[in-house]
Design a protein around this motif. Structure first.
Motif, PDB file in Angstrom:
ATOM      1  N   UNK A 149       0.814  -1.215   0.000  1.00  0.00           N
ATOM      2  CA  UNK A 149       0.000   0.000   0.000  1.00  0.00           C
ATOM      3  C   UNK A 149       0.847   1.264   0.000  1.00  0.00           C
ATOM      4  N   UNK A 150       1.980   1.233   0.672  1.00  0.00           N
ATOM      5  CA  UNK A 150       2.826   2.421   0.781  1.00  0.00           C
ATOM      6  C   UNK A 150       3.330   2.893  -0.585  1.00  0.00           C
ATOM      7  N   UNK A 151       3.402   1.998  -1.546  1.00  0.00           N
ATOM      8  CA  UNK A 151       3.932   2.348  -2.863  1.00  0.00           C
ATOM      9  C   UNK A 151       2.864   2.900  -3.808  1.00  0.00           C
ATOM     10  N   UNK A 152       1.617   2.964  -3.340  1.00  0.00           N
ATOM     11  CA  UNK A 152       0.537   3.479  -4.177  1.00  0.00           C
ATOM     12  C   UNK A 152       0.404   4.993  -4.012  1.00  0.00           C
ATOM     13  N   UNK A 153      -0.016   5.677  -5.068  1.00  0.00           N
ATOM     14  CA  UNK A 153      -0.230   7.124  -5.022  1.00  0.00           C
ATOM     15  C   UNK A 153      -1.679   7.396  -4.625  1.00  0.00           C
ATOM     16  N   UNK A 179      -6.629   4.755   2.022  1.00  0.00           N
ATOM     17  CA  UNK A 179      -5.848   5.970   1.770  1.00  0.00           C
ATOM     18  C   UNK A 179      -4.815   6.178   2.869  1.00  0.00           C
ATOM     19  N   UNK A 180      -5.171   5.793   4.088  1.00  0.00           N
ATOM     20  CA  UNK A 180      -4.308   6.042   5.245  1.00  0.00           C
ATOM     21  C   UNK A 180      -2.997   5.283   5.175  1.00  0.00           C
ATOM     22  N   UNK A 200      -5.151  14.716   2.710  1.00  0.00           N
ATOM     23  CA  UNK A 200      -5.610  13.331   2.589  1.00  0.00           C
ATOM     24  C   UNK A 200      -6.850  13.111   3.454  1.00  0.00           C
ATOM     25  N   UNK A 201      -6.862  13.682   4.663  1.00  0.00           N
ATOM     26  CA  UNK A 201      -8.033  13.557   5.533  1.00  0.00           C
ATOM     27  C   UNK A 201      -9.272  14.173   4.887  1.00  0.00           C
ATOM     28  N   UNK A 202      -9.098  15.331   4.269  1.00  0.00           N
ATOM     29  CA  UNK A 202     -10.229  15.991   3.618  1.00  0.00           C
ATOM     30  C   UNK A 202     -10.778  15.141   2.477  1.00  0.00           C
ATOM     31  N   UNK A 203      -9.882  14.564   1.678  1.00  0.00           N
ATOM     32  CA  UNK A 203     -10.328  13.728   0.564  1.00  0.00           C
ATOM     33  C   UNK A 203     -11.008  12.462   1.074  1.00  0.00           C
ATOM     34  N   UNK A 204     -10.493  11.915   2.164  1.00  0.00           N
ATOM     35  CA  UNK A 204     -11.110  10.742   2.780  1.00  0.00           C
ATOM     36  C   UNK A 204     -12.558  11.043   3.163  1.00  0.00           C
ATOM     37  N   UNK A 205     -12.785  12.177   3.819  1.00  0.00           N
ATOM     38  CA  UNK A 205     -14.134  12.542   4.258  1.00  0.00           C
ATOM     39  C   UNK A 205     -15.051  12.819   3.070  1.00  0.00           C
ATOM     40  N   UNK A 243     -10.784   4.090   9.945  1.00  0.00           N
ATOM     41  CA  UNK A 243      -9.451   4.226   9.362  1.00  0.00           C
ATOM     42  C   UNK A 243      -8.939   5.661   9.403  1.00  0.00           C
ATOM     43  N   UNK A 244      -9.806   6.620   9.753  1.00  0.00           N
ATOM     44  CA  UNK A 244      -9.388   8.020   9.797  1.00  0.00           C
ATOM     45  C   UNK A 244      -8.263   8.234  10.802  1.00  0.00           C
ATOM     46  N   UNK A 245      -8.244   7.433  11.869  1.00  0.00           N
ATOM     47  CA  UNK A 245      -7.197   7.575  12.884  1.00  0.00           C
ATOM     48  C   UNK A 245      -5.812   7.284  12.326  1.00  0.00           C
ATOM     49  N   UNK A 246      -5.751   6.539  11.220  1.00  0.00           N
ATOM     50  CA  UNK A 246      -4.462   6.204  10.635  1.00  0.00           C
ATOM     51  C   UNK A 246      -3.892   7.280   9.738  1.00  0.00           C
TER      52      UNK A 246
END
Length: 216
Positions: free
Chosen positions: A155-159, A175-176, A188-193, A212-215
């Motif tokens: 996952x870390x290698x994904x954009x 996303x986290x 990233x948090x804004x896009x997640x929401x 997952x928001x905590x991550x």
């Protein structure tokens, strides 16, 4: 739906985190969506009306001397065929030099029990980039014994920007764990929401994804 299996260990020695448990619940709830997003070539062949969870699989790690559970083990059928296969998804949240060998041990033990084709998938969720092996091999100068391979997702290698327009709940949740810098954390948090609001999930599934928001 697939059965979710957790590994519980003492707090002082556990390498498992709340995020690991959330991840397993995510795959349990959105198994088809997970394959569709990250392994579309697998997804298009699976008949999801015929998937069946298998019993909890507890194995002894012969290398580490520990008992481990294969996290998600599902029996599935290929579309339009009678072929039955076992899909084993193994999340890994910490670096382990011999992980590729452990995947082979799981594969061998599962095959020994079920005698069916097995599709192994490893999902690396930790926060640093490593060059993970996806093959365990054994050979001699005079003979090649075996080459065992498994599908991988790091996952870390994904954009993360590549996924913000997706309506797949798995994309929002993970996303986290994708590659972003500290400077991009708020964005990233804004896009997640935004993704969560746009998907209009039922309350139970929304709570799962929101966890997952905590991550981030």
């Amino acid at each position: 739906m697939p059965v979710l299996t957790y590994v519980y260990e003492d707090a002082g020695t556990s390498r498992y985190t709340d995020h690991d448990q959330l991840f397993k619940e995510l795959i349990h709830t959105f198994f088809a969506e997970f394959l569709e997003l990250f392994f579309p070539e697998v997804h298009k062949y699976i008949d999801f009306s015929a998937i069946r969870p298998l019993s909890e699989e507890v194995f002894t790690d012969l290398l580490g001397g520990e008992s481990r559970r294969a996290d998600i083990v599902i029996e599935a059928t290929l579309k339009g065929e009678e072929t039955i296969l076992i899909i084993h998804v193994e999340p890994q949240s910490y670096y382990q030099a011999n992980f590729h060998e452990r995947m082979y041990l799981y594969f061998s033990l599962l095959y020994n029990k079920y005698r069916k084709p097995i599709l192994p998938i490893a999902v690396f969720t930790y926060d640093k980039n490593y060059n993970e092996k996806n093959e365990f091999s054994m050979s001699f100068p005079f003979f090649h014994v075996l080459s065992f391979q498994f599908l991988t997702l790091t996952l870390r290698k994904l954009r993360w920007r590549d996924f913000i327009h997706s309506n797949n709940p798995v994309a929002a949740a993970l996303l986290c764990k994708m590659g972003f810098t500290e400077a991009k954390r708020v964005e990233v948090k804004k896009e997640f929401l935004r993704m969560l609001v746009r998907m209009q999930l039922d309350p139970a599934r929304q709570r799962l994804i929101y966890g997952f928001l905590k991550g981030i």
